[in-house]
Design an enzyme around this catalytic site. Structure first.
Site, PDB file in Angstrom:
ATOM      1  N   ASP A 261      -1.413   0.076 -11.012  1.00  0.00           N
ATOM      2  CA  ASP A 261      -1.109   0.122  -9.582  1.00  0.00           C
ATOM      3  C   ASP A 261      -1.841   1.331  -8.979  1.00  0.00           C
ATOM      4  OD1 ASP A 261      -0.099  -0.385  -7.072  1.00  0.00           O
ATOM      5  OD2 ASP A 261       2.007  -0.334  -7.646  1.00  0.00           O
ATOM      6  N   GLU A 464       7.472   0.263   0.905  1.00  0.00           N
ATOM      7  CA  GLU A 464       7.577   1.124  -0.275  1.00  0.00           C
ATOM      8  C   GLU A 464       8.539   2.296  -0.046  1.00  0.00           C
ATOM      9  OE1 GLU A 464       3.929   1.573  -2.504  1.00  0.00           O
ATOM     10  OE2 GLU A 464       3.005  -0.071  -1.416  1.00  0.00           O
TER      11      GLU A 464
HETATM   12  C1  BGC Z   1       1.774  -1.174  -4.371  1.00  0.00           C
HETATM   13  C2  BGC Z   1       1.335  -2.486  -4.955  1.00  0.00           C
HETATM   14  C3  BGC Z   1       0.148  -3.015  -4.188  1.00  0.00           C
HETATM   15  C4  BGC Z   1      -0.951  -1.981  -4.180  1.00  0.00           C
HETATM   16  C5  BGC Z   1      -2.220  -2.430  -3.467  1.00  0.00           C
HETATM   17  C6  BGC Z   1       0.621  -0.225  -4.178  1.00  0.00           C
HETATM   18  O1  BGC Z   1       1.028   0.845  -3.413  1.00  0.00           O
HETATM   19  O2  BGC Z   1       2.747  -0.587  -5.205  1.00  0.00           O
HETATM   20  O3  BGC Z   1       2.399  -3.398  -4.933  1.00  0.00           O
HETATM   21  O4  BGC Z   1      -0.287  -4.219  -4.761  1.00  0.00           O
HETATM   22  O5  BGC Z   1      -0.479  -0.812  -3.548  1.00  0.00           O
HETATM   23  O6  BGC Z   1      -2.098  -2.404  -2.102  1.00  0.00           O
END
Ligand code: BGC
Length: 603
Positions: A261, A464
């Site tokens: 990630d 998030e």
């Molecule tokens: C998230 C992921 C996401 C990635 C790409 C990260 O901050 O945890 O779920 O796919 O960013 O945008």
């Protein structure tokens, strides 16, 4: 196909192999660099959009990356680039996309067939942008609504998440888009619901609750898996060889590739290269290293030469990546501009929006309906108001156009706000205030000419850790493009009580109820909130989650064209769960159990 992979792998230099394992973000890599560094994948972080953010802009961008990746000369092999986006509720980064309810709303539907159809429509809209890969579905089993990513989780029930996992993967992949089950593993189980926190459970519970949905995704042939930014019992998943190499790839037999990630390897060690070595050796195959990709490449190359990473591990990673590229037909696909469906007319089409509207209808959960106030009469004089009544951005939530989502109607092209849906069926309905955050709640309208009022309230968009509920303090940015301004790194609030988070909602509901008019409250939120006061003051109360672009689906049900069929995918708290990170925390008294939901059949 194994043969094709082996032949290609045998021709590759170490630089070409490490390049395949590297995934920069589009803002930080040019097509020339894609060729020069043999890059295997590029991504868009949430809200990172090319040009005017139309499908044609996306196709043009992908076409340029693809062309660079396919040049073949003495120094470079033609291996098609794999481009990844977060199409987690439709291809919602792109203007004019069909935007589905976030996963928590889909969980309320209890309808795996519809989930597969959503996967099909999403894949078509992803391919319209010339993209081949989405970082979805999220298979988190969320257990604490304080978690800012609760809405990305279908349910707190692992069986429901598992029942959806395979169908979403099938819908996406049968329609030509590689899926990515995320985040491996335990992302939804962190203490106190802290994003990127620590999931403190024994192995039996980890398997029973958090890994179970992945079994279904693997059975459906999911091609990729993303590692979680969280930890298991204090150990970061990104460095967890047992979980990645032994359990996922060994015991569960996952043959696709594992992607890290966003900056997920950074916390593994103070030294960046050391962190990269740990993550490769733990079994991660592709690295989401948005800005630091050049340091990643140089460091990994050096350490392979020093023998800190066995070449067999590199070969395994690259073979897995190539295998996925073959399996999803990338080698046969023409350049993005030449693909069927590229910039296609089905993007954001009426037919696609119908599927989203059906999902909205089925995701609404009726929590209260005193004296059968619902369904409303289409001929009735209805006053519609509240900060979320006419705000398509707000009803879409995070990961929509921008990483943190957008407010207002401007950025969500097509679709309907809740108000627009009501207006279309109830000619005597009136919107009071602007319906957006501008709604003046200080003065109340005079309701004596009205039969009922629909008040739409709820959370503003977030994504998030910025959606976490916890004590104020910095949220690890870890990701994407942070919104500017003070407070950007703060959590959403420190309580789940709507009356404290958004006191204007209760003021409005109470003020209207005091005039004697029946109040129907519609809650827009990414999670169950503590709403006891608002419930008491309302005659009827509907949890609409984050319904996405098709607000008309709300009117379909409020006016009885369809009944309420949604059932809570998570227990609804009656009070704020107790305890912070590092404590066991209480669940908070349950007001409505999981599975609760009324119907409003017309009598
Ligand atoms: C998230 C992921 C996401 C990635 C790409 C990260 O901050 O945890 O779920 O796919 O960013 O945008």
């Amino acid at each position: 196909m194994q043969e094709q992979v082996a032949v290609l792998l045998a021709r590759m230099t170490l630089d070409q192999k490490i390049g395949q394992m590297t995934q920069p973000e589009r803002m930080h890599v040019t097509p020339d660099e894609v060729k020069r560094y043999h890059i295997g994948s590029v991504l868009s972080g949430g809200g990172s959009c090319p040009g005017d953010n139309r499908p044609a802009d996306w196709v043009a961008m992908n076409d340029a990356y693809w062309a660079a990746s396919m040049e073949e000369d003495g120094d470079h092999l033609a291996i098609p680039i794999l481009y990844g986006v977060d199409a987690i509720h439709g291809n919602a980064n792109v203007l004019g996309a069909t935007i589905f309810p976030h996963n928590i709303g889909l969980g309320a539907m209890r309808d795996p067939d519809l989930v597969e159809r959503i996967g099909v429509v999403t894949a078509r809209e992803v391919r319209a942008a010339g993209v081949d890969w989405t970082f979805a579905p999220t298979l988190a089993v969320a257990h604490d609504p304080r978690w800012g990513r609760t809405y990305e989780s279908f349910s707190e029930d692992p069986e429901l998440v598992a029942a959806y996992a395979g169908r979403m993967v099938k819908g996406l992949q049968d329609s030509g888009v590689a899926a990515c089950a995320k985040h491996w593993v335990g992302d939804g189980g962190t203490r106190a619901g802290v994003d990127q926190g620590d999931t403190v459970v024994d192995e039996e519970e980890l398997r029973r609750v958090h890994t179970a949905p992945y079994t279904a995704a693997l059975e459906a042939g999911v091609l990729t898996v993303m590692v979680s930014l969280s930890s298991w019992n204090g150990e970061k998943c990104h460095g967890h060889r047992y979980l990645i190499q032994d359990v996922l790839k060994g015991e569960m037999g996952f043959r696709g590739f594992v992607v890290s990630d966003w900056n997920g390897i950074d916390p593994l060690a103070d030294d960046y290269t050391e962190a990269a070595v740990m993550a490769v050796n733990a079994g991660i195959d592709m690295f989401m290293v948005p800005e630091t990709w050049q340091a990643f490449i140089a460091g990994l190359r050096e350490r392979v030469e020093w023998g800190h990473v066995p070449i067999e591990r590199i070969d395994d990673a690259v073979a897995r990546i190539l295998r996925v590229k073959f399996l999803c037909g990338l080698f046969e696909r023409p350049r993005p501009w030449g693909r069927r469906g590229s910039n296609g007319s089905s993007f954001g089409s009426r037919e696609h929006r119908e599927v989203a509207r059906e999902a909205v209808r089925k995701s609404l959960v009726l929590l209260k309906n005193d004296a059968g106030v619902l369904p409303l009469d289409k001929g009735a004089r209805i006053l519609v108001t509240g900060p979320a009544a006419h705000d398509r951005g707000r009803q879409c939530g995070g990961f929509t156009v921008e990483w943190q989502g957008v407010g207002g109607n401007g950025a969500i092209e097509g679709g309907t706000s809740v108000w627009e849906g009501i207006r279309a069926v109830a000619p005597e309905a009136v919107l009071w205030g602007e319906g957006g955050d501008g709604t003046a709640v200080g003065e109340l309208p005079d309701t004596h000419d009205f039969d009922a009022t629909v008040v739409v309230v709820g959370e503003r968009p977030y994504a998030e850790g910025l959606g976490d509920i916890r004590e104020p303090g910095p949220v690890r940015p870890g990701t994407n493009h942070l919104p500017a301004g003070p407070g950007a790194l703060q959590p959403y609030g420190n309580t789940l009580e709507l009356a404290a988070l958004h006191p204007e909602a209760l003021r409005l509901i109470r003020g209207l109820a005091a005039q004697g008019i029946p109040v129907v409250t519609v809650l827009i939120s990414g999670r169950p909130l503590v709403v006891s006061a608002e419930l008491d003051a309302s005659r009827a109360f509907v949890s609409a989650w984050l319904p996405g672009s098709e607000g008309a689906g709300v009117a379909d049900v409020l006016f009885g064209d369809h009944d309420f069929v949604g059932r809570l995918p998570m227990a609804w708290p009656g009070e704020m769960p107790g305890g912070g990170e590092g404590t066991e925390g209480g669940r908070g008294g349950v007001l409505f159990p999981r599975g609760y939901g009324l119907s409003a059949t017309r009598k």
